[in-house]
Every structure is written in structure tokens, then in C-alpha cells.
Design a protein around this motif. Structure first.
Motif, short mmCIF file in Angstrom:
data_model
loop_
_atom_site.label_atom_id
_atom_site.label_comp_id
_atom_site.label_asym_id
_atom_site.label_seq_id
_atom_site.Cartn_x
_atom_site.Cartn_y
_atom_site.Cartn_z
N THR A 1 19.48 10.47 -11.25
CA THR A 1 18.75 9.86 -10.14
C THR A 1 17.61 9.01 -10.69
O THR A 1 17.20 9.14 -11.84
N LEU A 2 17.08 8.15 -9.81
CA LEU A 2 16.02 7.24 -10.22
C LEU A 2 14.73 7.98 -10.58
O LEU A 2 13.99 7.55 -11.47
N LYS A 3 14.48 9.09 -9.93
CA LYS A 3 13.27 9.85 -10.25
C LYS A 3 13.32 10.37 -11.68
O LYS A 3 12.27 10.51 -12.34
N GLN A 4 14.51 10.63 -12.19
CA GLN A 4 14.64 11.18 -13.53
C GLN A 4 14.32 10.16 -14.62
O GLN A 4 13.95 10.53 -15.73
N ILE A 5 14.45 8.89 -14.32
CA ILE A 5 14.21 7.87 -15.35
C ILE A 5 12.89 7.12 -15.13
O ILE A 5 12.43 6.39 -16.01
N ALA A 6 12.27 7.30 -13.96
CA ALA A 6 11.07 6.53 -13.62
C ALA A 6 9.83 7.10 -14.31
O ALA A 6 9.72 8.32 -14.52
N GLU A 7 8.90 6.23 -14.66
CA GLU A 7 7.65 6.62 -15.27
C GLU A 7 6.50 6.18 -14.35
O GLU A 7 6.04 5.04 -14.41
N PRO A 8 6.03 7.09 -13.49
CA PRO A 8 5.00 6.70 -12.50
C PRO A 8 3.71 6.19 -13.12
O PRO A 8 2.98 5.44 -12.47
N TRP A 9 3.42 6.55 -14.35
CA TRP A 9 2.19 6.08 -14.99
C TRP A 9 2.29 4.63 -15.43
O TRP A 9 1.28 3.96 -15.67
N ASP A 10 3.53 4.12 -15.50
CA ASP A 10 3.78 2.79 -16.07
C ASP A 10 3.97 1.79 -14.93
O ASP A 10 5.09 1.43 -14.56
N ARG B 1 0.83 -1.19 0.00
CA ARG B 1 0.00 0.00 0.00
C ARG B 1 0.88 1.26 0.00
O ARG B 1 1.82 1.36 0.79
N TYR B 2 0.59 2.15 -0.91
CA TYR B 2 1.41 3.34 -1.13
C TYR B 2 0.56 4.60 -1.04
O TYR B 2 -0.62 4.59 -1.37
N LYS B 3 1.22 5.66 -0.64
CA LYS B 3 0.65 6.98 -0.83
C LYS B 3 0.83 7.37 -2.30
O LYS B 3 1.65 6.79 -3.01
N SER B 4 0.11 8.35 -2.74
CA SER B 4 0.09 8.65 -4.17
C SER B 4 1.46 8.96 -4.77
O SER B 4 1.70 8.59 -5.92
N PRO B 5 2.39 9.63 -4.08
CA PRO B 5 3.67 9.93 -4.74
C PRO B 5 4.60 8.72 -4.85
O PRO B 5 5.67 8.83 -5.45
N GLY B 6 4.24 7.60 -4.26
CA GLY B 6 5.12 6.43 -4.29
C GLY B 6 5.68 6.05 -2.94
O GLY B 6 6.37 5.05 -2.81
N GLU B 7 5.39 6.84 -1.92
CA GLU B 7 5.88 6.51 -0.58
C GLU B 7 5.05 5.37 0.00
O GLU B 7 3.82 5.45 0.06
N PRO B 8 5.67 4.28 0.44
CA PRO B 8 4.90 3.18 1.01
C PRO B 8 4.41 3.51 2.42
O PRO B 8 5.05 4.27 3.16
N TRP C 1 -0.79 -5.99 -12.09
CA TRP C 1 -1.10 -7.02 -11.08
C TRP C 1 -0.10 -7.05 -9.93
O TRP C 1 -0.26 -7.86 -9.01
N CYS C 2 0.90 -6.18 -9.96
CA CYS C 2 1.89 -6.15 -8.87
C CYS C 2 2.46 -4.74 -8.84
O CYS C 2 3.22 -4.35 -9.72
N ASN C 3 2.11 -3.97 -7.83
CA ASN C 3 2.20 -2.52 -7.91
C ASN C 3 3.49 -1.91 -7.38
O ASN C 3 3.54 -0.72 -7.11
N HIS C 4 4.56 -2.68 -7.26
CA HIS C 4 5.76 -2.17 -6.61
C HIS C 4 6.64 -1.29 -7.49
O HIS C 4 7.40 -0.47 -6.98
N MET C 5 6.57 -1.51 -8.79
CA MET C 5 7.57 -0.91 -9.67
C MET C 5 6.95 0.17 -10.57
O MET C 5 5.77 0.12 -10.93
N PHE D 1 10.84 7.44 -5.19
CA PHE D 1 10.33 8.45 -4.27
C PHE D 1 11.46 9.10 -3.48
O PHE D 1 11.48 10.32 -3.28
N GLN D 2 12.47 8.29 -3.10
CA GLN D 2 13.62 8.82 -2.36
C GLN D 2 14.62 9.52 -3.28
O GLN D 2 15.56 10.16 -2.79
N ASP D 3 14.42 9.38 -4.59
CA ASP D 3 15.30 10.00 -5.58
C ASP D 3 16.75 9.59 -5.37
O ASP D 3 17.65 10.44 -5.37
N LEU D 4 16.95 8.30 -5.24
CA LEU D 4 18.30 7.77 -5.02
C LEU D 4 19.14 7.88 -6.28
O LEU D 4 18.61 7.90 -7.40
N PRO D 5 20.45 7.93 -6.14
CA PRO D 5 21.33 8.06 -7.31
C PRO D 5 21.42 6.77 -8.10
O PRO D 5 21.28 5.67 -7.56
N ILE D 6 21.66 6.90 -9.39
CA ILE D 6 21.98 5.75 -10.24
C ILE D 6 23.48 5.55 -10.17
O ILE D 6 24.27 6.48 -10.42
#
Length: 432
Positions: free
Chosen positions: A139-148, A63-70, A152-156, A128-133
Motif C-alpha cells: 500500500t501507499l502508506k508503506q512506501i510513503a515518507e511523511p517527513w519528506d 490545508r491538511y490535518k496532521s496525518p495527511g487528511e486534507p 514550497w508545495c505541500n501535497h506530496m 492517508f487512505q492507504d490505497l493499494p499499489i
């Protein structure tokens, strides 16, 4: 050829159970070619599926909050670069940054190979933590696509392959897996609509960069036939079926799927009809229905193993390996049947009529022919394989591979009376 934890354990296998499976395989199955042992999904969670969802008992959504924070960040274990690492509660040997290397070393010590499941993309909490690559200024936030997000498994969250840092992120993942000693990656949510061409290609490039040979297995299906060339260029095996369970209708459907995909099979790139649900599955009533012995009849199990073998699907077992009955063992320790899967070439369905299917392939070592007869009808039938279908006009010694018995000499036709949903598998050797 190997075993995957999903059909029996869902997302819940632990180190003690997995090592027990490895021990059993090394002692009883390795000599027959069953060499891969694979830990399926959510291995980074200490208690996956510790609550029920409407969709499935113990389904491991978080279960997550809307921005991706669990809501419960302590359930997610990753390193400083957002790369998921095993839960020490379930895999104690992973402590102190060792990851899966101690387990991989154990599997290798048995003469076997080790695999893990991954979900496509970046974990949403790491984004969500915007950790470095690793190794970049991105950073991970720069490459992530929250809409995607996987349906059936909502972690990624998906990774945008056009963004700087995207390939470097996948490189860092497979660098870690190579350091652990991983031999096999089951990459999930790669073909579930839409087909994720960019991320599949990045995985292939990352494997080429990681310095270790790793089998890339893509899930879940049905794989789009129009992407056959891309799949052959980038994956070693890819799921052509949806999740496959012990239902006769699903087995019937896989006859059609394996038929249309047969022309695309080649060494190092194999259409995958999914794991083989024989023996005991769904321990503790998950992942699919109540805990049970397979609902396939013995004839249907033999039909399934015959089809997977002659069609040269990868052979991945999913049953409870710590509780195996004699019949299940007999299905998976017949070296003459397994040789059809491992040594066959140019496998194809050669004829179909009235609920009867006929397949053929060639032994690449001897030139012998393998033929399979299938009765998909609801009653016993006598089937006849006409050797003229493949211009086989000589006399042949006929060997029944399931019975491991010579059946004399044949010419013209091979006949067999088969029960409903039954099969026969033969080797034809030209009489000299």
C-alpha cells in the motif's frame, strides 16, 4: 524546444486555453522546431490557488490535518491506486477515466508532442487512505515518507526507494502516463535539497518499463554539480538554475552556470537553464509578480536567446502564447539562430574578461563555427573575438545570424560594437 504553461498561467491553465496554445504553436512555431506543449503543475485540482498565501498570490498549497487528511478532500482527484488524474472541471475531456489521452491525441494530431508536470512522491491524501499499489500487495502508506515533504508545495510525501512496492508504484505512474500518450515529464522537487537520487533512478527505470519513449526533465535547481554523472545517466534535461525570471542579475548568473555545466552536455542529456521569460508573463499577477511584458530590454532578450542557443540549453518558452507581439516572434522564429541550438556541438565559453564573454561551438553537420560575443557591461563596448583562441587561422566568411546577413570575409579577429547587455551571434565558414 517547446512551451510550458507555468510562466504565464501558474497552476491555473484549463483545457480550452491549452488547446488554444497548441493551435497557435502548430500554426506559427512548429515549422521552426517548437514541438512540445507542457501542462504544468496541480492539474488534478479543480480550482488551484483559489486563495492567497503569505508567500505568493494564489500559491496552490492545500490545508491538511496532521496525518495527511486534507480539509477539503474534494479538491484532490485520483484513481483507486492513488495516481493523480486531471480535474474534469478544468479538463472536461478527461471524464470517464480518459485522463489526458484526449488532449494528448489532439496535440499529436497537430504533429506535436505532449507533456505534463508531476511532483515527486505520492499524494499525501492517497497515503492517508492507504490505497493499494497497482499489481502488488503493498500500500501507499508503506512506501510513503511523511517527513519528506516539498518545502514550497505541500501535497506530496516522498517515496522510500528501499521499500518493497516503491518501484512498482513509479512503474504504475509511468504506465498510466504512457497510456495517456505523454511524451514529456517535468518531475519537480527532485533536486531541491536534498538531491533525491533514489526516486530519480526509479523514474528512469519506470520509463524504461513503460513501453513509450518519454523525455525526463528534472526540476528545480540549482542542480548539484557533484551529481552530474547520475543526472546524465538518468535524466534527459535537468535544471541548473533556480526559478529563472526577468532579472538581469539572474541572466548574469546563468552565464556562470552554463559555463560550469557545458562539459556535461551531450545528446540526450542537457543542462537546462530554465524557461525563457519573454513576451507577456504572470497573467492575473501570478506566479511571479504583476502581469507584465518581460522586464528584459530588447538587447537583454537577444542576449538571453543567444546564450541559451549557443550553450545548447533546452528551449522552453513560458509566455502567453495567445498574445504574442512581433518582437517576441522574431526572437523565436529565426531559423539560423535556432540552428545553433539544435546543430551545435562542443559548446563552451572560450574566454572571459572585463564583463565580456565569448562562446564557441561547432556545427556538427558542416563543421562551421558558431561564435557569440556578449557585453555584460553597463555601457557600450567594442568586443573582439580572437580566432586564435580556437586556432582558427584561415579566412572565413562571416554571417550575422540575428541580422541574417553576410558580413564579408574575416581573418584573425571578429569585432563588434555592442550595446550594454547586448550580444552578437555569427557563423564562420572557411573560405575554400
Amino acid at each position: 524546444m517547446g512551451w510550458n504553461s507555468f510562466d504565464a498561467y501558474d497552476c491555473r491553465i484549463n483545457e480550452e486555453e491549452f488547446r488554444g496554445v497548441v493551435d497557435f504553436m502548430a500554426d506559427n512555431l512548429l515549422e521552426y522546431g517548437w514541438e512540445y506543449a507542457v501542462i504544468d503543475y496541480i492539474w488534478w485540482h479543480p480550482e488551484p490557488g483559489n486563495w492567497d498565501t503569505p508567500r505568493r498570490k494564489g500559491h496552490p498549497n492545500l490545508r491538511y490535518k496532521s496525518p495527511g487528511e486534507p480539509l477539503y478532500p474534494e479538491y484532490t482527484t485520483h484513481d483507486e491506486y492513488g495516481r493523480l488524474i486531471p480535474s474534469v472541471e478544468r479538463f472536461p475531456s478527461s471524464a470517464n477515466g480518459q485522463g489526458f489521452k484526449p488532449i494528448a491525441d489532439y496535440v499529436h494530431s497537430k504533429g506535436m508532442k505532449f507533456g505534463i508536470h508531476i511532483m515527486r512522491g505520492v499524494h499525501r491524501y492517497a497515503a492517508f487512505q492507504d490505497l493499494p499499489i497497482k499489481g502488488t500487495d503493498y500500500t501507499l502508506k508503506q512506501i510513503a515518507e511523511p517527513w519528506d515533504t516539498c518545502a514550497w508545495c505541500n501535497h506530496m510525501w516522498g517515496v522510500d526507494p528501499t521499500k518493497p512496492g516503491a518501484q512498482e508504484y513509479y512503474n504504475s505512474l509511468f504506465e498510466l502516463y504512457a497510456d495517456w500518450g505523454v511524451d514529456f515529464i517535468k518531475a519537480d522537487d527532485t533536486m531541491y535539497p536534498p538531491y533525491h537520487e533514489g526516486e530519480i533512478a526509479m523514474m528512469r527505470k519506470a520509463i524504461e518499463n513503460c513501453g513509450r519513449p518519454i523525455v525526463l526533465s528534472l526540476s528545480c535547481g540549482e542542480a548539484p554539480l557533484g551529481q552530474a554523472d547520475h543526472l546524465k545517466a538518468n535524466a534527459n534535461m535537468w535544471r541548473i538554475s533556480a526559478d529563472y525570471w526577468d532579472k538581469w542579475e539572474s541572466l548574469e548568473h546563468n552565464f556562470d552556470l552554463l559555463n560550469v555545466w557545458a562539459p556535461h552536455a551531450r545528446p540526450g542529456a542537457w543542462p537546462d537553464a530554465d524557461m525563457i521569460p519573454i513576451g507577456k508573463i504572470s497573467l492575473d499577477d501570478r506566479p511571479h509578480g504583476p502581469e507584465r511584458m518581460t522586464k528584459f530590454t530588447k538587447d537583454e532578450q537577444l542576449t538571453m536567446m543567444t546564450l541559451w542557443s549557443i550553450a545548447q540549453s533546452p528551449l522552453m518558452l513560458g509566455n502567453d502564447m495567445l498574445d504574442v507581439d512581433d518582437f517576441t516572434l522574431s526572437l523565436i522564429t529565426n531559423p539560423e539562430v535556432l540552428a545553433v541550438n539544435q546543430n551545435g556541438n562542443d559548446a563552451r565559453q572560450i574566454f572571459e574578461r572585463n564583463g565580456q564573454r565569448f562562446w564557441i561551438s561547432t556545427d556538427k553537420e558542416t563543421g562551421d563555427k558558431f561564435i557569440a560575443l556578449f557585453n555584460l557591461n553597463e555601457e557600450e563596448k567594442e568586443l573582439a573575438f580572437d580566432l586564435e583562441w580556437d586556432y582558427l587561422r584561415d579566412a572565413y566568411t562571416l554571417r550575422d545570424l540575428w541580422k541574417r546577413k553576410d558580413m564579408g570575409t574575416v581573418k584573425g579577429k571578429v569585432k563588434a560594437k555592442l550595446p550594454a547587455h547586448g550580444a552578437a551571434l555569427y557563423r564562420l565558414s572557411k573560405v575554400q
